[in-house]
Design an enzyme around this catalytic site. Structure first.
Site, PDB file in Angstrom:
ATOM      1  N   CYS A 224       0.855  -1.183   0.000  1.00 11.88           N
ATOM      2  CA  CYS A 224       0.000   0.000   0.000  1.00 11.88           C
ATOM      3  C   CYS A 224       0.891   1.233   0.000  1.00 11.88           C
ATOM      4  O   CYS A 224       2.093   1.139   0.191  1.00 11.88           O
ATOM      5  CB  CYS A 224      -0.856   0.019   1.254  1.00 11.88           C
ATOM      6  SG  CYS A 224      -1.727  -1.529   1.547  1.00 11.88           S
TER       7      CYS A 224
ATOM      8  N   ARG B 184       1.220   1.924  -5.975  1.00 12.73           N
ATOM      9  CA  ARG B 184       1.532   0.967  -4.912  1.00 12.73           C
ATOM     10  C   ARG B 184       0.297   0.165  -4.485  1.00 12.73           C
ATOM     11  O   ARG B 184       0.419  -0.827  -3.760  1.00 12.73           O
ATOM     12  CB  ARG B 184       2.097   1.699  -3.697  1.00 12.73           C
ATOM     13  CG  ARG B 184       3.410   2.394  -3.948  1.00 12.73           C
ATOM     14  CD  ARG B 184       3.888   3.068  -2.691  1.00 12.73           C
ATOM     15  NE  ARG B 184       4.195   2.107  -1.650  1.00 12.73           N
ATOM     16  CZ  ARG B 184       5.414   1.675  -1.367  1.00 12.73           C
ATOM     17  NH1 ARG B 184       6.439   2.109  -2.049  1.00 12.73           N
ATOM     18  NH2 ARG B 184       5.606   0.804  -0.405  1.00 12.73           N
TER      19      ARG B 184
ATOM     20  N   TRP C  61      -3.876  -1.791  -1.239  1.00 11.17           N
ATOM     21  CA  TRP C  61      -3.895  -3.029  -2.028  1.00 11.17           C
ATOM     22  C   TRP C  61      -4.278  -4.120  -1.035  1.00 11.17           C
ATOM     23  O   TRP C  61      -3.510  -4.475  -0.146  1.00 11.17           O
ATOM     24  CB  TRP C  61      -2.519  -3.294  -2.631  1.00 11.17           C
ATOM     25  CG  TRP C  61      -2.479  -4.481  -3.535  1.00 11.17           C
ATOM     26  CD1 TRP C  61      -3.022  -4.586  -4.776  1.00 11.17           C
ATOM     27  CD2 TRP C  61      -1.837  -5.729  -3.287  1.00 11.17           C
ATOM     28  NE1 TRP C  61      -2.760  -5.831  -5.310  1.00 11.17           N
ATOM     29  CE2 TRP C  61      -2.037  -6.542  -4.423  1.00 11.17           C
ATOM     30  CE3 TRP C  61      -1.102  -6.249  -2.212  1.00 11.17           C
ATOM     31  CZ2 TRP C  61      -1.540  -7.849  -4.515  1.00 11.17           C
ATOM     32  CZ3 TRP C  61      -0.616  -7.533  -2.305  1.00 11.17           C
ATOM     33  CH2 TRP C  61      -0.829  -8.317  -3.445  1.00 11.17           C
TER      34      TRP C  61
ATOM     35  N   ASN D  92       0.850  -0.077   6.466  1.00 11.66           N
ATOM     36  CA  ASN D  92       1.278  -0.944   5.368  1.00 11.66           C
ATOM     37  C   ASN D  92       2.018  -2.117   6.007  1.00 11.66           C
ATOM     38  O   ASN D  92       2.857  -1.911   6.872  1.00 11.66           O
ATOM     39  CB  ASN D  92       2.219  -0.137   4.449  1.00 11.66           C
ATOM     40  CG  ASN D  92       2.616  -0.908   3.217  1.00 11.66           C
ATOM     41  OD1 ASN D  92       2.052  -1.965   2.930  1.00 11.66           O
ATOM     42  ND2 ASN D  92       3.578  -0.393   2.478  1.00 11.66           N
ATOM     43  N   GLY D  93       1.693  -3.342   5.618  1.00  9.55           N
ATOM     44  CA  GLY D  93       2.351  -4.518   6.204  1.00  9.55           C
ATOM     45  C   GLY D  93       1.312  -5.470   6.777  1.00  9.55           C
ATOM     46  O   GLY D  93       0.121  -5.350   6.474  1.00  9.55           O
TER      47      GLY D  93
ATOM     48  N   GLU E  54       9.665 -14.739 -19.342  1.00 10.47           N
ATOM     49  CA  GLU E  54       9.409 -13.337 -19.001  1.00 10.47           C
ATOM     50  C   GLU E  54       8.378 -12.733 -19.959  1.00 10.47           C
ATOM     51  O   GLU E  54       7.466 -12.013 -19.542  1.00 10.47           O
ATOM     52  CB  GLU E  54      10.729 -12.558 -18.999  1.00 10.47           C
ATOM     53  CG  GLU E  54      10.608 -11.043 -18.984  1.00 10.47           C
ATOM     54  CD  GLU E  54       9.837 -10.439 -17.818  1.00 10.47           C
ATOM     55  OE1 GLU E  54       9.462 -11.172 -16.893  1.00 10.47           O
ATOM     56  OE2 GLU E  54       9.569  -9.234 -17.860  1.00 10.47           O
TER      57      GLU E  54
ATOM     58  N   LYS F  24       4.749 -11.071 -18.973  1.00 11.98           N
ATOM     59  CA  LYS F  24       4.298  -9.739 -19.413  1.00 11.98           C
ATOM     60  C   LYS F  24       2.896  -9.849 -19.994  1.00 11.98           C
ATOM     61  O   LYS F  24       2.011  -9.070 -19.694  1.00 11.98           O
ATOM     62  CB  LYS F  24       5.221  -9.133 -20.475  1.00 11.98           C
ATOM     63  CG  LYS F  24       6.586  -8.686 -20.027  1.00 11.98           C
ATOM     64  CD  LYS F  24       6.627  -7.389 -19.256  1.00 11.98           C
ATOM     65  CE  LYS F  24       6.485  -7.563 -17.788  1.00 11.98           C
ATOM     66  NZ  LYS F  24       7.556  -7.882 -16.959  1.00 11.98           N
TER      67      LYS F  24
ATOM     68  N   GLU G 285       0.179 -10.668 -17.192  1.00  6.59           N
ATOM     69  CA  GLU G 285      -0.142  -9.687 -16.158  1.00  6.59           C
ATOM     70  C   GLU G 285      -0.830  -8.437 -16.694  1.00  6.59           C
ATOM     71  O   GLU G 285      -1.641  -7.842 -16.007  1.00  6.59           O
ATOM     72  CB  GLU G 285       1.070  -9.339 -15.288  1.00  6.59           C
ATOM     73  CG  GLU G 285       2.266  -8.794 -15.990  1.00  6.59           C
ATOM     74  CD  GLU G 285       3.443  -8.556 -15.038  1.00  6.59           C
ATOM     75  OE1 GLU G 285       3.294  -8.650 -13.822  1.00  6.59           O
ATOM     76  OE2 GLU G 285       4.533  -8.251 -15.552  1.00  6.59           O
TER      77      GLU G 285
ATOM     78  N   HIS H  83       7.439 -33.084 -24.740  1.00  3.12           N
ATOM     79  CA  HIS H  83       7.271 -34.008 -23.616  1.00  3.12           C
ATOM     80  C   HIS H  83       5.907 -33.848 -22.957  1.00  3.12           C
ATOM     81  O   HIS H  83       5.758 -34.144 -21.772  1.00  3.12           O
ATOM     82  CB  HIS H  83       8.405 -33.806 -22.607  1.00  3.12           C
ATOM     83  CG  HIS H  83       9.744 -34.124 -23.178  1.00  3.12           C
ATOM     84  ND1 HIS H  83      10.192 -35.411 -23.347  1.00  3.12           N
ATOM     85  CD2 HIS H  83      10.706 -33.317 -23.701  1.00  3.12           C
ATOM     86  CE1 HIS H  83      11.396 -35.391 -23.916  1.00  3.12           C
ATOM     87  NE2 HIS H  83      11.722 -34.122 -24.148  1.00  3.12           N
TER      88      HIS H  83
ATOM     89  N   LYS I  85       2.805  -2.834  -7.205  1.00  2.00           N
ATOM     90  CA  LYS I  85       4.149  -2.576  -7.720  1.00  2.00           C
ATOM     91  C   LYS I  85       5.208  -3.370  -6.964  1.00  2.00           C
ATOM     92  O   LYS I  85       6.136  -3.883  -7.548  1.00  2.00           O
ATOM     93  CB  LYS I  85       4.448  -1.074  -7.665  1.00  2.00           C
ATOM     94  CG  LYS I  85       5.774  -0.681  -8.301  1.00  2.00           C
ATOM     95  CD  LYS I  85       5.800  -1.008  -9.776  1.00  2.00           C
ATOM     96  CE  LYS I  85       7.147  -0.777 -10.418  1.00  2.00           C
ATOM     97  NZ  LYS I  85       7.313  -1.567 -11.641  1.00  2.00           N
TER      98      LYS I  85
END
Ligand code: AGP
Length: 607
Positions: free
Chosen positions: A2, A27, A74, A100-101, A477, A481, A484, A500, A602
């Site tokens: 957050c 954030r 968040w 936050n946490g 990667e 991208k 997300e 396989h 983020k």
């Protein structure tokens, strides 16, 4: 994660505080709120939605007060509701808290308060902090500092938090444990923020708080103390190097596109990192019995690319481990090392892996973008990548620079290990020095083709990205991208693995993107080519990302994106760029919230 912002001034804080949380929205962005204090009263306004939307409904900018705190959320504990948005208050309206946490003992605390008749308004862990503070104010007869300190001592878990109180007019109390918090020093106003972006518009002078410290901030000054002893701590003032201009969108429709186009410039600043710094990181590897590379999400894939770079260039195998699994997998001891990669420097999994390694006596290094972040201050050898603020939740330019740093470090290590001499190293460095130009060329000349491909295939629901060698983590990667930012299913895989099992999925509903190696990488090229043929033979659609001058693959693909001719060393970097652009253009076509995709934050500061 957050965002926390706070401000104390000699004039009304509401307008600036609103701008602070707007700047922190990346954030967390499911709900937000502000609390300001005036004339012995605290006004709290909060709701679900973006900062702008909440302001329209709640008129945050009309609030009145000289001290205020704000939060953009968040969700972790409790759904996205007005009640769960911060700030939270105690039952008597004496304190407002933003946090936050995670408070790990909040169940016990909540039960204790509920048994005492306290009614909770939210499902969050954070609300217990407000009630605990209220209880301590009663106990210590409204002595705010004593109440604050003793409340904090009861909290388990991690936090950065800020509090205003009717018992402490014109003051913000704040503290941190394993979650970042910074004080900004202005003229006639002081600020707090969970990162520099909270107040960079107003000041570039900052105090970076350390774990176990708390601070009292007024409009004229601040004092930082140790939580346990309450002794004053003298803190250094840090000059923030980023400026507002670097944080702005600069005419681009989204930060993601701006940051993709920033890459020629940000790789240049990466290339100017002094060689001695890179050599320090290389020495850490050289002197260790075994050195691990760690990251999570994108940074894990970058670490996995690094694995190939160190192997090929320096002849040294550095296992890449996703930091969320590091403690369950790594056999790490005093002679070992861990190099962690992180844009934010605040990712819980990565910090946990570093602490795990340190506790076992290992040495640690980091490649990190945010100066003053927890990771920078935890490791023995931090390398600041200098990519500037990355605002879009999707990492692009930071990842590109991290891969570049790994490449440059591999060259230093190659020399250190006697694999080649200075002359050859110079050759490598010259070649790497072209990266910025090559990225510019690809952006200027090839982005349009990726845009067309995105428009043409926007209905496709499944994408498979294939690569071999270093192109395998690049494929992973690229798939991340795509997932997300577009919310479309995408999977990355080593091309050799396909036959396989996964090959049974190949039909007209599955598109395959093949990351062709540089044509000079003969063996890798031939093997990747045969994987593409296997897909085509089963009627699969293949979009090839290949390099100019690669005649060998002409006619192989259903469709292709031709990337500019580069040296093999830089080839995987262009594939990263192509993956970023395709994902971006598709997300725009699909009208996704590009800079703030659903459910993402983020930096993820929770387990
Ligand atoms: C990047 O696009 C992702 N949103 C995510 O995987 C990110 O790379 C990961 O959470 C690590 O973050 P960090 O670089 O801040 O440590």
């Amino acid at each position: 994660m957050c965002g926390i912002a706070g401000m104390v001034a000699s004039s009304n804080v509401a307008q600036k505080l609103y701008r602070s949380i707007a700047a922190l929205e990346y954030r967390g962005y499911d709900s937000c709120g502000m609390a300001v204090q005036e004339n012995g009263h605290i006004d709290v306004r909060k709701n679900v939605g973006t900062v702008e939307k909440v302001n329209q409904g709640e008129r945050l900018t009309d609030m009145k007060g000289l001290a205020g705190i704000a939060h953009t959320r968040w969700a972790t504990h409790g759904g996205v509701t007005r009640e769960n948005a911060h700030p939270h208050m105690d039952s008597q309206g004496r304190v407002a808290v933003v946090h936050n946490g995670i408070i790990s003992n909040y169940h016990q605390l909540r039960e204790r308060f509920q048994n005492a008749g306290v009614v909770f308004l939210s499902e969050t862990d954070s609300e217990v902090i407000a009630h605990l503070l209220g209880e301590c104010l009663d106990k210590y007869e409204d002595d705010m500092e004593t109440a604050f300190v003793s409340a904090l001592r009861e909290l388990e878990g991690n936090f950065s938090l800020a509090v205003i109180s009717t018992k402490a007019s014109g003051q913000i109390y704040c503290a941190k444990r394993e979650s970042p918090l910074i004080i900004g020093l202005g003229d006639d106003a002081n600020y707090i923020g969970s990162d520099f972006n909270a107040f960079i518009e107003f000041t570039r002078q900052a105090i970076i708080m350390d774990d176990g410290e708390f601070a009292v901030v007024t409009h004229q000054g601040y004092v930082v103390k140790e939580l346990l002893s309450r002794n004053v701590v003298n803190k250094e003032v840090t000059e923030i190097e980023w400026d507002m201009e670097m944080s702005r969108r600069g005419g681009y429709p989204h930060y993601m596109l701006k940051e993709i186009y920033d890459q020629p410039a940000t790789t240049l600043s990466t290339l100017s990192i002094p060689r001695e710094k890179l050599a320090e990181l290389a020495r850490l590897i050289h002197e260790s019995r075994q050195c691990f590379l760690g990251g999570v999400g994108t940074t894990y894939y970058i670490a996995a690319m690094g694995q190939y770079l160190f192997s090929q260039i320096a002849g040294c195998y550095l296992p890449a481990i996703s930091t969320d699994e590091f403690p369950h997998l790594a056999q790490v001891g005093p002679e070992d090392a861990l190099i962690a990669i992180s844009q934010s420097g605040e990712t819980y999994d990565t910090l946990t892996a570093v602490r795990f390694a340190k506790e076992r006596g290992a040495r640690t290094g980091a490649i990190v973008n945010v100066m003053g972040s927890s990771l920078v201050r935890t490791v023995d050898v931090p390398i600041l990548q200098g990519s500037g603020p990355e605002i879009c939740v999707i990492s692009t330019k930071a990842a590109m620079s991290q891969a570049t740093i790994l490449l440059l470090t591999a060259v230093e290590l190659g020399v250190m290990r006697g694999r080649f001499g200075e002359e050859e190293a110079l050759g490598y460095r010259d070649e790497i020095g072209n990266l910025s130009d090559v990225l510019s060329e690809a952006l200027n000349e090839r982005a349009g083709f990726l845009h067309t491909a995105a428009s043409r295939h926007q209905k496709m629901k499944n994408w498979l990205y294939l690569g071999r060698g270093i192109y395998y983590p690049a494929a992973l990667e690229n798939a991340l991208k795509m997932k997300e930012v577009t919310y479309i299913h995408a999977e990355g895989m080593s091309a050799g693995f396909l036959k396989h099992g996964t090959i049974s999925l190949i039909d007209e509903n599955m598109y395959t993107i093949v990351l062709m190696p540089h044509p000079d990488e003969k063996e890798l090229h031939a093997l990747t080519r045969s994987s593409a043929e296997e897909v085509r033979a089963r009627g699969g659609f293949v979009l090839g990302f290949r390099f100019e001058g690669d005649e060998d693959v002409e006619g192989l693909f259903s469709e292709e994106i031709v990337l500019p001719r580069v040296s093999p060393l830089l080839a995987p970097f262009l594939h990263l760029l192509a993956g970023q652009l395709l994902a971006y253009f598709l997300a725009v076509q699909l009208k996704r919230d590009v800079d703030r995709p659903r459910s993402l934050a983020k930096s993820v500061t929770v387990a």
